[in-house]
Design an enzyme around this catalytic site. Structure first.
Site, mmCIF file in Angstrom:
data_model
loop_
_atom_site.group_PDB
_atom_site.id
_atom_site.type_symbol
_atom_site.label_atom_id
_atom_site.label_comp_id
_atom_site.label_asym_id
_atom_site.label_seq_id
_atom_site.Cartn_x
_atom_site.Cartn_y
_atom_site.Cartn_z
ATOM 1 N N SER A 470 0.814 -1.205 0.000
ATOM 2 C CA SER A 470 0.000 0.000 0.000
ATOM 3 C C SER A 470 0.857 1.268 0.000
ATOM 4 C CB SER A 470 -0.956 -0.047 1.196
ATOM 5 O OG SER A 470 -2.051 0.789 1.012
ATOM 6 N N ASP A 481 11.114 5.334 -9.512
ATOM 7 C CA ASP A 481 10.870 6.078 -10.746
ATOM 8 C C ASP A 481 11.817 7.263 -10.882
ATOM 9 O OD1 ASP A 481 8.888 4.381 -11.553
ATOM 10 O OD2 ASP A 481 7.214 5.720 -11.097
ATOM 11 N N LYS A 496 -0.661 -4.211 -3.506
ATOM 12 C CA LYS A 496 -1.968 -3.614 -3.188
ATOM 13 C C LYS A 496 -1.965 -2.165 -3.653
ATOM 14 C CE LYS A 496 -5.299 -2.627 0.474
ATOM 15 N NZ LYS A 496 -5.448 -1.187 0.167
#
Length: 723
Positions: A470, A481, A496
């Protein structure tokens, strides 16, 4: 019926509540609030309407979903496919044609009651058959038969005779587990235990009231839409409130039901279970005893009832009978005694270590480790709590002590506040988008860190596992990224990538003019999905590690994809963000160096044997019913643990010097005295208990040690290429 896990809580639900407040349900009867059956109908109609209109999938209840509801409901009652007969399933198939329309129009739940009554009937038949076998049969375990414990995809028995074959084999497996237990019970004691277990199970199910039956049924309906949507009755709402407010008077664990067993899904940092070192995720709790009272068997007991048994006054003792989940073939019941307590908030907080790590050159490199158990936020009697503020304080201390690099340990971080995930990511980047959130309408919002300040700009490693989920995946995905951190650990995180919101039903029923004679509970529904700055969802795929380390948690059963009907992976357009590319130039060398060390490191060589054993267990999903073989497997498992301990004690080379930094001492000048590692003799009882339970702490330490060596390599490469 599962105990809700922690949610990402900061996504607004105002628009959702407004949309639902005005809903009208056709054909509302004039009902008396005291009419409980009418309350059931009103709750069912409202739940169906909300799930169809507001859940992320936007799929009103139709014949297809109604058929899946029937399947889910029967699985919720009989997950092992051993109680209901195929003839029962064929009989209940008549409901499929009209269930959707009857549920939406009148909130008809008669199918739930009829199916539950049949379940109770079959359960009583099973109990009578098992008790008779225990009374008349002498059990021998010298053959070569096995028991297949994973029956969730197995065909249901066609008739009662076929069911009795399954029941007999289940009983043999339970009998042998008891026989292999740590207290070496007599045959009479085993018969008494298993007889009591079946009788207790029937008594428990017979005591179910209509509210509890409805809760199972509507929870099955919510799960048709996705695995994280739930119907929460009154008791489940209490569980959620307790978990969110960190005020658990119990064992401190998130639990779920798997194949009739109460299984530990995760240990809550700071809780009695985590502090004991005797329990871990995957362990199965089969009985619960209050202090010195006789244990109550909870196999096949509804989870809400099991949770009730584990709760109690602060300071009281609870004894759990547990089967280890890490080696099912060698598992035998053991007793774990815990003192119920409120979760220690200090153990829930971020903490750090300053580590002087010896190098091959005879020198040492100073590194920092920050352990973050959750993305917490809120208020306590002592004042506001913020994971970001606490981590920023720890980073300042690490920088003041001249650490050359930092490991963020997120292996047991199951999530928390979305706002904290965004702001904490901002501690490591200049500014920019951190997460994209797409709601039910398709609108995408971008969560941005707009603070120009960078609290730490040096080499950074994120240590993750399949248990990282999460909000943790938001942080890890964003920093990956941006090229800001090396992600190390299991092959991927949990996966999730969805947001849930809890909607209380009572206010909505009042606004819609639907009377209710009791607390209608709430719905936890999926309302949004998360995406990384690159546009990729974290759903299902999670965050893939840059460097993968062997681990006992890196198994398919710990992942979003292992759940039924998960939402799919997808992507949205990339946000406008600026990569810093701090990782890619060094990644090839870091991988090569780590692979070379792991291949020869004695801790990882030993860990590989455990992983291989678990892979075989996972593939077979069965246990031998040969007593000699099982005892040999137990002996081998203990021998592997003893060898692990011996190797850990015999590790050559200088030990790192470790200083523990907490929020209590972070502002003090200098550093606290170094931690002195306990000798095996001084460790005493806890070391013996860890050996007996197959504790994974040794593998945890090996993984952390290798992440520090990766960071040390990263520091060297970073220094050589920086101007």
């Amino acid at each position: 019926m599962k105990l809700p896990t922690r949610l990402i809580s900061s996504v607004t639900t105002a628009a959702l509540v407004v949309a639902l407040a005005g809903l009208t349900l056709a054909g509302q009867p004039a009902l008396r609030p005291a009419d409980l059956r009418s309350t059931d109908a009103n709750i069912t109609r409202l739940t169906t309407e909300i799930l169809g209109r507001s859940q992320f999938a936007h799929h009103p209840l139709d014949a297809d979903l109604a058929g899946r509801l029937l399947d889910r409901y029967m699985d919720a009652l009989d997950g092992s496919h051993s109680i209901f007969l195929q003839s029962d399933v064929d009989e209940f198939a008549a409901y499929r044609a009209t269930l959707a329309s009857a549920t939406k129009a009148t909130g008809d739940t008669s199918a739930a009651r009829v199916i539950f009554a049949r379940y109770l009937q079959r359960l009583q038949q099973q109990a009578a058959y098992v008790v008779d076998l225990l009374r008349t049969t002498k059990f021998e375990f010298s053959g070569h038969d096995v028991y297949s414990y994973d029956r969730q995809h197995a065909a249901r028995p066609p008739d009662l005779a076929a069911a009795q074959v399954i029941w007999r084999q289940q009983l043999r497996a339970e009998y042998l587990e008891e026989k292999l237990g740590e207290k070496t019970p007599t045959p009479a004691q085993i018969v008494s235990t298993l007889t009591r277990r079946r009788q207790q199970q029937v008594r428990t199910i017979k005591a179910f009231n209509d509210d509890e039956v409805l809760e199972i049924y509507l929870d099955a309906l919510a799960h048709v839409y996705d695995p994280h949507s739930d119907y929460l009755g009154h008791e489940q709402m209490e569980s959620l409130s307790i978990a969110m407010n960190l005020s658990l008077f119990g064992i401190g664990a998130s639990l779920e039901t798997v194949d009739g067993y109460c299984k530990i899904r995760e240990l809550i940092p700071g809780g009695p279970a985590a502090r004991s070192g005797l329990l871990k995720a995957g362990d199965r709790i089969v009985a619960v005893a209050q202090a010195d009272q006789a244990p109550v068997d909870i196999v096949n007991m509804p989870l809400s009832r099991s949770v009730e048994l584990m709760r109690g006054p602060k300071g009281s003792r609870v004894k759990l009978t547990v089967i280890s989940g890490d080696d099912a073939q060698a598992a035998a019941p053991r007793t774990v005694s815990l003192i119920r307590d409120q979760i220690n908030l200090a153990d829930q907080e971020a903490k750090a270590q300053v580590i002087d790590l010896p190098t091959r050159k005879g020198t040492s490199v100073r590194l920092g480790v920050i352990d973050l158990p959750s993305f917490y936020a809120g208020r306590t009697p002592a004042g506001p709590r913020s994971a970001t503020v606490d981590v920023a304080r720890l980073l300042a201390k690490l920088k003041a002590e001249n650490v050359r690099g930092v490991v963020m340990d997120l292996r047991h971080n199951g999530g928390g506040s979305l706002d904290e995930a965004i702001s904490l990511t901002g501690l490591f980047i200049r500014k920019g988008p951190v997460v994209q959130t797409r709601d039910q309408s398709g609108r995408v919002d971008v969560g941005v860190d707009d603070d120009d300040q960078i609290n730490y700009d040096g080499p950074l490693v994120l240590l993750t596992s399949r248990l990282s989920a999460s909000a943790t995946e938001i942080l890890a995905g964003a920093l990956q990224d941006y090229g800001r951190a090396v992600v190390v650990g299991d092959s991927s995180t949990f996966g999730k990538g969805t947001v849930q919101s809890v909607v209380g039903l009572a206010p909505l029923m009042d606004r819609a003019g639907l009377p209710h004679g009791y607390d209608p509970g709430a719905l936890k529904i999926t309302i949004s999905k998360f995406y990384r700055p690159s546009g990729a969802s974290t759903q299902l795929r999670g965050v893939v590690s840059d460097i993968v380390l062997p681990s006992t948690t890196d198994v398919p059963s710990i992942s979003e994809s292992s759940l039924k009907d998960p939402l799919p992976w997808d992507a949205v357009p990339a946000a406008n963000y600026q990569r810093v590319n701090r990782v890619q130039p060094y990644l090839g060398v870091l991988r090569e160096n780590s692979a070379r060390r792991v291949k020869t490191d004695r801790a990882f060589v030993s860990l590989a044997a455990d992983i291989d054993q678990e892979a075989k267990t996972w593939a077979s999903k069965s246990v031998s019913l040969n007593e000699e073989q099982r005892r040999r497997e137990q002996t081998e498992a203990k021998a592997r643990q003893v060898e692990r301990d011996r190797q850990a004690q015999a590790t050559q080379g200088d030990k790192p010097i470790v200083h523990e930094i907490t929020l209590a001492n972070v502002d003090l000048p200098g550093m606290p005295p170094p931690v002195i590692a306990k000798s095996p003799k001084a460790a005493g009882e806890k070391a013996a208990a860890a050996s007996e339970t197959g504790s994974v702490s040794a593998s945890d330490q090996a993984i952390l040690a290798e992440s520090l060596r990766i960071l040390s390599d990263y520091v060297d490469l970073w220094r050589l290429t920086r101007v």
